[in-house]
Design a protein around this motif. Structure first.
Motif, mmCIF file in Angstrom:
data_model
loop_
_atom_site.group_PDB
_atom_site.id
_atom_site.type_symbol
_atom_site.label_atom_id
_atom_site.label_comp_id
_atom_site.label_asym_id
_atom_site.label_seq_id
_atom_site.Cartn_x
_atom_site.Cartn_y
_atom_site.Cartn_z
ATOM 1 N N LYS A 36 0.821 -1.213 0.000
ATOM 2 C CA LYS A 36 0.000 0.000 0.000
ATOM 3 C C LYS A 36 0.857 1.266 0.000
ATOM 4 O O LYS A 36 2.006 1.261 0.432
ATOM 5 N N LEU A 38 1.945 5.059 1.119
ATOM 6 C CA LEU A 38 1.963 5.828 2.364
ATOM 7 C C LEU A 38 0.925 6.940 2.252
ATOM 8 O O LEU A 38 0.730 7.504 1.167
ATOM 9 N N LYS A 71 12.981 -0.797 13.516
ATOM 10 C CA LYS A 71 11.563 -0.594 13.851
ATOM 11 C C LYS A 71 11.241 0.891 13.979
ATOM 12 O O LYS A 71 10.185 1.349 13.546
ATOM 13 N N GLU A 72 12.154 1.651 14.567
ATOM 14 C CA GLU A 72 11.941 3.080 14.751
ATOM 15 C C GLU A 72 11.919 3.823 13.415
ATOM 16 O O GLU A 72 11.112 4.723 13.207
ATOM 17 N N TYR A 74 11.092 2.506 10.533
ATOM 18 C CA TYR A 74 9.856 2.086 9.891
ATOM 19 C C TYR A 74 8.675 2.908 10.418
ATOM 20 O O TYR A 74 7.853 3.405 9.651
ATOM 21 N N LYS A 75 8.599 3.077 11.706
ATOM 22 C CA LYS A 75 7.513 3.850 12.324
ATOM 23 C C LYS A 75 7.536 5.296 11.846
ATOM 24 O O LYS A 75 6.496 5.888 11.589
ATOM 25 N N THR A 78 6.253 5.354 8.169
ATOM 26 C CA THR A 78 4.837 5.003 7.991
ATOM 27 C C THR A 78 3.896 5.880 8.803
ATOM 28 O O THR A 78 2.696 5.874 8.579
ATOM 29 N N GLY A 79 4.437 6.619 9.767
ATOM 30 C CA GLY A 79 3.598 7.439 10.624
ATOM 31 C C GLY A 79 2.839 6.638 11.658
ATOM 32 O O GLY A 79 1.903 7.128 12.281
ATOM 33 N N GLU A 80 3.214 5.393 11.868
ATOM 34 C CA GLU A 80 2.519 4.526 12.837
ATOM 35 C C GLU A 80 3.081 4.679 14.232
ATOM 36 O O GLU A 80 4.176 5.017 14.450
#
Length: 80
Positions: A36, A38, A71-72, A74-75, A78-80
């Motif tokens: 998907k 962003l 992980k950080e 990626y967050k 993605t804004g997650e």
């Protein structure tokens, strides 16, 4: 992340590695499946300004096709 080069230079969507053929270690073939988009593209300038990416190959080495993300990171993208 799917990264758009050229005039935009921004992360625009998700992707996943489907397979890797490393029979030629100098030029491994990596097949990517698009995911998907962003909600908001993240520009290279934004990535370079963020300390999370200080040691990332994404900002240290040009012309890379595939780079790992923490992980950080990626967050952030993605804004997650």
């Amino acid at each position: 992340m799917i990264y758009e080069t050229g005039d935009h230079k921004s992360a625009v969507g998700m992707g996943s590695v489907v397979s890797v053929d490393a029979s030629d270690p100098k030029t491994p073939e990596v097949k990517i499946k698009a995911g998907k988009r962003l909600a908001t593209p993240v520009t290279l300038a934004e990535v370079k300004a963020n300390k999370l990416f200080a040691d990332s190959p994404l900002v240290r080495q040009g012309r890379l096709s595939v780079v790992p993300l923490s992980k950080e990171q990626y967050k952030f993208l993605t804004g997650e």
